[in-house]
Enzyme design. Sequence first.
Site, PDB file in Angstrom:
ATOM      1  N   GLY A  70       0.818  -1.194   0.000  1.00 56.79           N
ATOM      2  CA  GLY A  70       0.000   0.000   0.000  1.00 56.79           C
ATOM      3  C   GLY A  70       0.853   1.245   0.000  1.00 56.79           C
ATOM      4  O   GLY A  70       2.091   1.181  -0.104  1.00 56.79           O
ATOM      5  N   THR A  71       0.197   2.394   0.126  1.00 59.08           N
ATOM      6  CA  THR A  71       0.915   3.664   0.113  1.00 59.08           C
ATOM      7  C   THR A  71       1.815   3.817   1.326  1.00 59.08           C
ATOM      8  O   THR A  71       2.913   4.376   1.242  1.00 59.08           O
ATOM      9  CB  THR A  71      -0.091   4.827   0.077  1.00 59.08           C
ATOM     10  OG1 THR A  71      -0.978   4.638  -1.035  1.00 59.08           O
ATOM     11  CG2 THR A  71       0.629   6.157  -0.076  1.00 59.08           C
ATOM     12  N   SER A  73       2.366   1.080   3.758  1.00 61.58           N
ATOM     13  CA  SER A  73       2.809  -0.155   4.409  1.00 61.58           C
ATOM     14  C   SER A  73       2.834  -1.311   3.417  1.00 61.58           C
ATOM     15  O   SER A  73       2.278  -1.225   2.317  1.00 61.58           O
ATOM     16  CB  SER A  73       1.878  -0.496   5.579  1.00 61.58           C
ATOM     17  OG  SER A  73       0.548  -0.719   5.106  1.00 61.58           O
ATOM     18  N   LYS A 114       2.558  -6.437   9.305  1.00 61.56           N
ATOM     19  CA  LYS A 114       2.370  -5.166   8.599  1.00 61.56           C
ATOM     20  C   LYS A 114       3.584  -4.289   8.853  1.00 61.56           C
ATOM     21  O   LYS A 114       3.797  -3.811   9.968  1.00 61.56           O
ATOM     22  CB  LYS A 114       1.093  -4.473   9.067  1.00 61.56           C
ATOM     23  CG  LYS A 114       0.815  -3.155   8.356  1.00 61.56           C
ATOM     24  CD  LYS A 114      -0.521  -2.560   8.791  1.00 61.56           C
ATOM     25  CE  LYS A 114      -0.807  -1.259   8.062  1.00 61.56           C
ATOM     26  NZ  LYS A 114      -2.111  -0.668   8.449  1.00 61.56           N
ATOM     27  N   ASP A 201     -11.465   4.796   5.627  1.00 56.72           N
ATOM     28  CA  ASP A 201     -11.018   4.162   4.379  1.00 56.72           C
ATOM     29  C   ASP A 201     -11.717   2.823   4.180  1.00 56.72           C
ATOM     30  O   ASP A 201     -11.080   1.812   3.867  1.00 56.72           O
ATOM     31  CB  ASP A 201      -9.500   3.981   4.393  1.00 56.72           C
ATOM     32  CG  ASP A 201      -8.929   3.765   2.980  1.00 56.72           C
ATOM     33  OD1 ASP A 201      -9.623   4.096   2.005  1.00 56.72           O
ATOM     34  OD2 ASP A 201      -7.796   3.268   2.874  1.00 56.72           O
TER      35      ASP A 201
END
Length: 471
Positions: A70-71, A73, A114, A201
């Site tokens: 993702g952006t 992580s 993560k 989100d």
Amino acid sequence: MAVASSDGEYEDDPESYHSGDSEEYQMDHRPWLERTAVKRDIQDLYTVKGLYNPSLGLYRYRVVDRLGEGTFSSVYLAYDSLHNLHNNVYWLPEETKSPVGNLCVETGHQVALKKILVTSSPERVENELSILENLRGCRNVSPLVTAFRDDDQVIIVLPFHACDDFRYFYRLMDPPKIRAYMTCLLRALKDIHARGIIHRDVKPANFLFDYESGHGVLVDFGLAERYQSPREATCQHEPATRSHLHGQRCRTDDTLTVEQAVYDARKRSRAGEGKVGFRQEDARPAVKTNRAGTRGFRAPEVLFKCPDQTVAIDVWSAGVILLSILSHKFPVFNSSDDVEALMEIAALFGRNSMQRCAMLHNRTFISNVPTLDEPPESLASLILRLNPHLYTPHQPDPTPEEALEHILAVDCALDLCAKLLHVDSTRRITAAQALRHRFLGNAEDDGPDEQLDPTEGKCGLLHRWVDGQRG
């Protein structure tokens, strides 16, 4: 892979990075060339000292694949080698609390690691961890297992949830599957909203749904925030309270000014003065507010830059997901900026609805697009235009009773979708109310809404001011 020497330093293992060396990984689903890049990424992860337990001389987590990027992580699939040394009952699902479950003596229990990118601000990382800690016990929410830090690198350990790609099953869902999906999602939202948390989100990629079992969990609270109620109304609606999570319409000292501005804007537009659009040099002060979220899932109040955004923005996102399922169209909204996003919503609900919505947030909405005066008769009619087979039962030879049951279920689903997608955030149905809707209603969610005691410390800033009084 990287290994630890006797003095605790890390040394490079001479093992090849060739894409065929996959015995220690689970990458059979990946093309060979892609495996090499993922393996190198995993080797970099092994340099984080928290993955190694020096007292036992082994890696606590054995990473076998990368689940996604993702952006802010990257997420990896790993096995917890020390699972049996800790009490993990609080986060394990019921079916895995027995000694068998997903546990393997040789590999450990599956978890998700993560890795927060080092470019993330410390405040953002602290906020996510704090929120995850506050959400322990919430239904259908992926709980925090643990976390550790090595210099500026933070790793969050979460349970691994088997799931299916939304893009592969959303067109195949019959009413029972839709009911299971939305029930899990709205239960998660109900529980986090009761604790004063806005996810910000909500989208299919952040709701992991196992199509076969019908179970789903809400994940990724990287953009989440605690709702902080302003001392007084900043728009034409009151701040949210425990009894009215989405706020209520009200009149303020600015109401007459806003109404006059809307009237003047409409008058100029009808007069055809040609002043509809952007000013080349706008001297007005910029409006700063939180616009976090994914395009296509942002609520109208986010696009209008409302300074007092409530948990209603998550409910709108859930409604967009249901709209995708019913219409067989994903994504439904695909704009590149906020203005286009507002026009997409206006095309569904019409000019008048958007003007009233804008006024609720001290804004004006003016457009010279003539088709906005002729929106679809209803949201249901638009859905049926996109998916004319919605009322067709999924069974090959349905009985009259099964056909009637399917038709009634679709009617209820369309009604719920319209209530979730009300452009007026104060009139939008809450997650708790949605769970009591006739499409989803069940005994577990028929009880009163959760009212948490402020002394429990689960709601953070929500209870500093409640119904005008200090909590």
